[in-house]
Design a protein around this motif. Structure first.
Motif, PDB file in Angstrom:
ATOM      1  N   LEU A 241       0.825  -1.205   0.000  1.00 23.90           N
ATOM      2  CA  LEU A 241       0.000   0.000   0.000  1.00 23.90           C
ATOM      3  C   LEU A 241       0.860   1.256   0.000  1.00 23.90           C
ATOM      4  N   GLU A 242       0.363   2.281  -0.650  1.00 20.09           N
ATOM      5  CA  GLU A 242       1.100   3.543  -0.777  1.00 20.09           C
ATOM      6  C   GLU A 242       1.340   4.175   0.593  1.00 20.09           C
ATOM      7  N   LYS A 243       2.491   4.827   0.744  1.00 20.02           N
ATOM      8  CA  LYS A 243       2.802   5.514   1.992  1.00 20.02           C
ATOM      9  C   LYS A 243       1.862   6.709   2.167  1.00 20.02           C
ATOM     10  N   LEU A 244       1.530   6.991   3.445  1.00 16.87           N
ATOM     11  CA  LEU A 244       0.609   8.084   3.748  1.00 16.87           C
ATOM     12  C   LEU A 244       1.194   9.018   4.797  1.00 16.87           C
ATOM     13  N   ASN A 245       0.824  10.274   4.691  1.00 13.92           N
ATOM     14  CA  ASN A 245       1.033  11.249   5.749  1.00 13.92           C
ATOM     15  C   ASN A 245      -0.283  11.424   6.494  1.00 13.92           C
ATOM     16  N   PRO A 246      -0.246  11.928   7.727  1.00 15.98           N
ATOM     17  CA  PRO A 246      -1.505  12.174   8.431  1.00 15.98           C
ATOM     18  C   PRO A 246      -2.440  13.048   7.600  1.00 15.98           C
ATOM     19  N   GLY A 247      -3.678  12.639   7.501  1.00 16.19           N
ATOM     20  CA  GLY A 247      -4.667  13.413   6.747  1.00 16.19           C
ATOM     21  C   GLY A 247      -4.736  13.105   5.273  1.00 16.19           C
ATOM     22  N   ASP A 248      -3.818  12.296   4.748  1.00 21.26           N
ATOM     23  CA  ASP A 248      -3.867  11.929   3.320  1.00 21.26           C
ATOM     24  C   ASP A 248      -5.128  11.133   3.020  1.00 21.26           C
ATOM     25  N   GLN A 249      -5.745  11.443   1.878  1.00 20.40           N
ATOM     26  CA  GLN A 249      -6.943  10.718   1.457  1.00 20.40           C
ATOM     27  C   GLN A 249      -6.720  10.128   0.077  1.00 20.40           C
ATOM     28  N   LYS A 250      -6.276   8.906   0.045  1.00 21.04           N
ATOM     29  CA  LYS A 250      -6.107   8.191  -1.218  1.00 21.04           C
ATOM     30  C   LYS A 250      -7.389   7.396  -1.467  1.00 21.04           C
ATOM     31  N   ASN A 251      -8.400   8.113  -1.943  1.00 14.00           N
ATOM     32  CA  ASN A 251      -9.690   7.455  -2.182  1.00 14.00           C
ATOM     33  C   ASN A 251      -9.561   6.341  -3.214  1.00 14.00           C
ATOM     34  N   THR A 253      -6.234   4.544  -5.334  1.00 10.01           N
ATOM     35  CA  THR A 253      -4.795   4.556  -5.573  1.00 10.01           C
ATOM     36  C   THR A 253      -4.347   3.190  -6.067  1.00 10.01           C
ATOM     37  N   ASN A 254      -3.134   3.143  -6.609  1.00 11.00           N
ATOM     38  CA  ASN A 254      -2.604   1.880  -7.125  1.00 11.00           C
ATOM     39  C   ASN A 254      -1.781   1.172  -6.060  1.00 11.00           C
ATOM     40  N   TYR A 255      -1.625  -0.116  -6.208  1.00  7.57           N
ATOM     41  CA  TYR A 255      -0.702  -0.864  -5.362  1.00  7.57           C
ATOM     42  C   TYR A 255       0.718  -0.493  -5.779  1.00  7.57           C
ATOM     43  N   ILE A 256       1.638  -0.439  -4.811  1.00 12.38           N
ATOM     44  CA  ILE A 256       3.015  -0.060  -5.138  1.00 12.38           C
ATOM     45  C   ILE A 256       3.947  -1.267  -5.207  1.00 12.38           C
ATOM     46  N   LYS A 257       3.444  -2.444  -4.789  1.00 11.22           N
ATOM     47  CA  LYS A 257       4.258  -3.660  -4.835  1.00 11.22           C
ATOM     48  C   LYS A 257       3.378  -4.838  -5.215  1.00 11.22           C
ATOM     49  N   PRO A 258       4.003  -5.940  -5.651  1.00 10.86           N
ATOM     50  CA  PRO A 258       3.216  -7.140  -5.969  1.00 10.86           C
ATOM     51  C   PRO A 258       2.482  -7.651  -4.730  1.00 10.86           C
ATOM     52  N   THR A 259       1.530  -8.511  -4.970  1.00 12.80           N
ATOM     53  CA  THR A 259       0.760  -9.086  -3.874  1.00 12.80           C
ATOM     54  C   THR A 259       1.650  -9.964  -2.992  1.00 12.80           C
ATOM     55  N   THR A 260       1.198 -10.234  -1.786  1.00 13.87           N
ATOM     56  CA  THR A 260       1.923 -11.101  -0.859  1.00 13.87           C
ATOM     57  C   THR A 260       1.235 -12.464  -0.793  1.00 13.87           C
ATOM     58  N   PHE A 274      -6.622  -1.765  -8.375  1.00 19.55           N
ATOM     59  CA  PHE A 274      -6.480  -0.540  -7.588  1.00 19.55           C
ATOM     60  C   PHE A 274      -7.065  -0.788  -6.204  1.00 19.55           C
ATOM     61  N   VAL A 275      -6.789   0.130  -5.291  1.00 20.93           N
ATOM     62  CA  VAL A 275      -7.313   0.003  -3.939  1.00 20.93           C
ATOM     63  C   VAL A 275      -8.002   1.311  -3.548  1.00 20.93           C
ATOM     64  N   THR A 276      -9.083   1.192  -2.799  1.00 25.67           N
ATOM     65  CA  THR A 276      -9.837   2.375  -2.388  1.00 25.67           C
ATOM     66  C   THR A 276      -9.743   2.584  -0.884  1.00 25.67           C
ATOM     67  N   GLN A 277     -10.132   3.781  -0.459  1.00 25.74           N
ATOM     68  CA  GLN A 277     -10.270   4.136   0.957  1.00 25.74           C
ATOM     69  C   GLN A 277      -8.985   3.929   1.765  1.00 25.74           C
ATOM     70  N   HIS A 278      -7.859   4.216   1.110  1.00 28.29           N
ATOM     71  CA  HIS A 278      -6.584   4.239   1.838  1.00 28.29           C
ATOM     72  C   HIS A 278      -6.461   5.641   2.408  1.00 28.29           C
ATOM     73  N   ILE A 279      -7.195   5.872   3.497  1.00 27.93           N
ATOM     74  CA  ILE A 279      -7.422   7.212   4.039  1.00 27.93           C
ATOM     75  C   ILE A 279      -6.908   7.267   5.475  1.00 27.93           C
ATOM     76  N   ALA A 280      -6.062   8.243   5.755  1.00 26.46           N
ATOM     77  CA  ALA A 280      -5.517   8.420   7.104  1.00 26.46           C
ATOM     78  C   ALA A 280      -6.148   9.646   7.758  1.00 26.46           C
ATOM     79  N   ARG A 281      -6.413   9.554   9.040  1.00 28.37           N
ATOM     80  CA  ARG A 281      -6.974  10.709   9.744  1.00 28.37           C
ATOM     81  C   ARG A 281      -5.861  11.712  10.054  1.00 28.37           C
ATOM     82  N   PRO A 282      -6.183  12.988  10.167  1.00 32.58           N
ATOM     83  CA  PRO A 282      -5.178  13.997  10.554  1.00 32.58           C
ATOM     84  C   PRO A 282      -4.870  13.889  12.046  1.00 32.58           C
ATOM     85  N   HIS A 283      -3.692  14.363  12.450  1.00 28.49           N
ATOM     86  CA  HIS A 283      -3.306  14.352  13.865  1.00 28.49           C
ATOM     87  C   HIS A 283      -2.666  15.687  14.219  1.00 28.49           C
TER      88      HIS A 283
END
Length: 410
Positions: A241-251, A253-260, A274-283
């Motif tokens: 999964l893509e790296k996130l900063n606090p508050g980032d909303q990747k509604n 986004t693409n996978y960044i690595k092969p499956t496990t 693709f993947v949805t709702q990779h959403i981080a809350r702000p802090h």
């Protein structure tokens, strides 16, 4: 082979239902008080309808934001499906209305199984510890009697009642004893076990009571569930999964690595690109400083941060005896601790295990910890999604239970 029909009571977002549908059961109705969870149920039911019509690309158009939800439901849903999600509280005042709706949906079909578990707050150890009356007067203690009214009405062959461990000890065990006696009086034999979610492939330490009842004379036995022999860790559901900063909303986004191996074995990525709702809350800055301390302490020493250990400038109250472990890092090299609905309020108990991503976990990461597939979409926004995920029965666990029951009924 005839379909086995089921009703899902206190459905939430549909974790139990997802497992039963995957095992080949057909839902007649879902009953749920939370409107946003009902929207999630409806969206997922349209997805399953589109699978049968070989039109899943229409669902992917929706969750990838190519069409609106209004367009999606209008063009690909139907009224019977929408009506099958009953957004009415279960209870004496409403049961007659709910029965009428289910009767109309069933059209005379047999209800083979009823699944669901009433809200657990009244039984949970945390709920009791926070209530001065130990939840004794909470009406949710007796929702099992409302559940039993559905058993009396529809006479299913089998029912599944899932709940928290605290049910066993609530009021010194009297609630659970009374509940079992009540179910027996209305014609059911029953048994229960305490199940560990990791035995079903769920990457968290979650203990739940699985009580199963069956009609007397059915020739049914409490099932033995298949247990997973392989060991997997949280690292297998974070790396792609893509790296996130606090508050980032990747509604979307693409996978960044092969499956496990884990994601492939349990089909969490299930063929979607693709993947949805990779959403981080702000802090705020204070929380981020605390998170960094907690992460370093866990990764370097395998120690949990306790509130009294915080630097003075980061403390906001003088109570250093209650709830001192509210900051907890997810164990990247093992299993997560139990996912609960409180994650909707703050992320302190689910901190991402990396000093390069100081934040709490995202919606999608929480969903994966609960074993929801990546194309499962939670309606209602970030907080609603977290609440639905925390309240859910892990679909992998539900699937194993459903499969074991089906083997005896078919």
């Amino acid at each position: 082979m005839k379909h086995l029909n089921f009703i899902d009571l206190f459905s939430g977002a549909g974790g139990l239902s997802e497992g039963f549908i995957k095992a080949g059961f057909k839902p007649i109705a879902h009953v749920e008080i939370d409107k946003k969870a009902c929207d999630t149920l409806e969206t997922r039911l349209v997805y399953h309808k589109l699978i049968s019509e070989n039109k899943t690309e229409k669902y992917y158009d929706y969750i990838s934001e190519k069409i609106t939800r209004e367009e999606f439901i209008k063009n690909f849903g139907d009224s019977a499906l929408s009506d099958s999600v009953i957004n009415i509280p279960i209870g004496e005042d409403n049961n007659r209305i709910i029965f009428e709706k289910i009767d109309k949906l069933a059209c005379g079909k047999q209800i083979d199984i009823i699944v669901g578990g009433p809200p657990c707050q009244a039984y949970s150890l945390v709920g009791r510890s926070r209530d001065k009356n130990r939840m004794k007067n909470d009406p949710r203690n007796f929702l099992y009697k409302e559940y039993a009214k559905f058993l009396k009405k529809y006479q299913p062959k089998v029912f599944v009642f899932e709940n928290v461990m605290g049910l066993i000890t609530a009021e010194n065990g009297s609630y659970f004893k009374n509940m079992q006696a009540y179910f027996k009086r209305i014609g059911y034999e029953l048994d229960y076990t305490i199940q560990k979610s990791e035995h079903f492939g769920v990457l968290q330490r979650r203990r739940r009571i699985i009580l199963i009842g069956w009609q007397k004379g059915l020739g049914f036995q409490y099932p033995k569930f298949d247990q997973l022999n392989e060991e997997f860790t949280i690292s297998q559901i974070l790396s792609d999964l893509e790296k996130l900063n606090p508050g980032d909303q990747k509604n979307v986004t693409n996978y960044i690595k092969p499956t496990t191996k884990y994601l492939e074995k349990f089909e969490l990525r299930n063929g979607v690109s693709f993947v949805t709702q990779h959403i981080a809350r702000p802090h705020n800055e204070r929380d981020l400083k605390i998170y960094k301390i907690a992460i370093n302490k866990w990764l370097k020493k395998s120690e949990r941060l306790k509130y009294p250990d915080l630097p003075t400038e980061l403390k906001t109250h003088k109570n250093e005896k209650s709830f001192v472990d509210r900051y907890k890092v997810v164990d990247i090299n093992g299993l997560s601790h139990t996912m609960v609905a409180h994650i909707a309020k703050d992320g302190h108990h689910y901190i991402y295990p990396d000093t390069k991503q100081v934040r709490s976990i995202s919606v999608r990461e929480a969903a994966r910890i609960q074993s929801f597939p990546d194309d499962f979409y939670f309606e209602g926004g970030r907080s609603a999604a977290f609440r639905q995920i925390g309240n859910a029965v892990p679909p992998l666990m539900a699937f194993s239970i459903a499969k074991s029951i089906k083997e005896q009924l078919c």
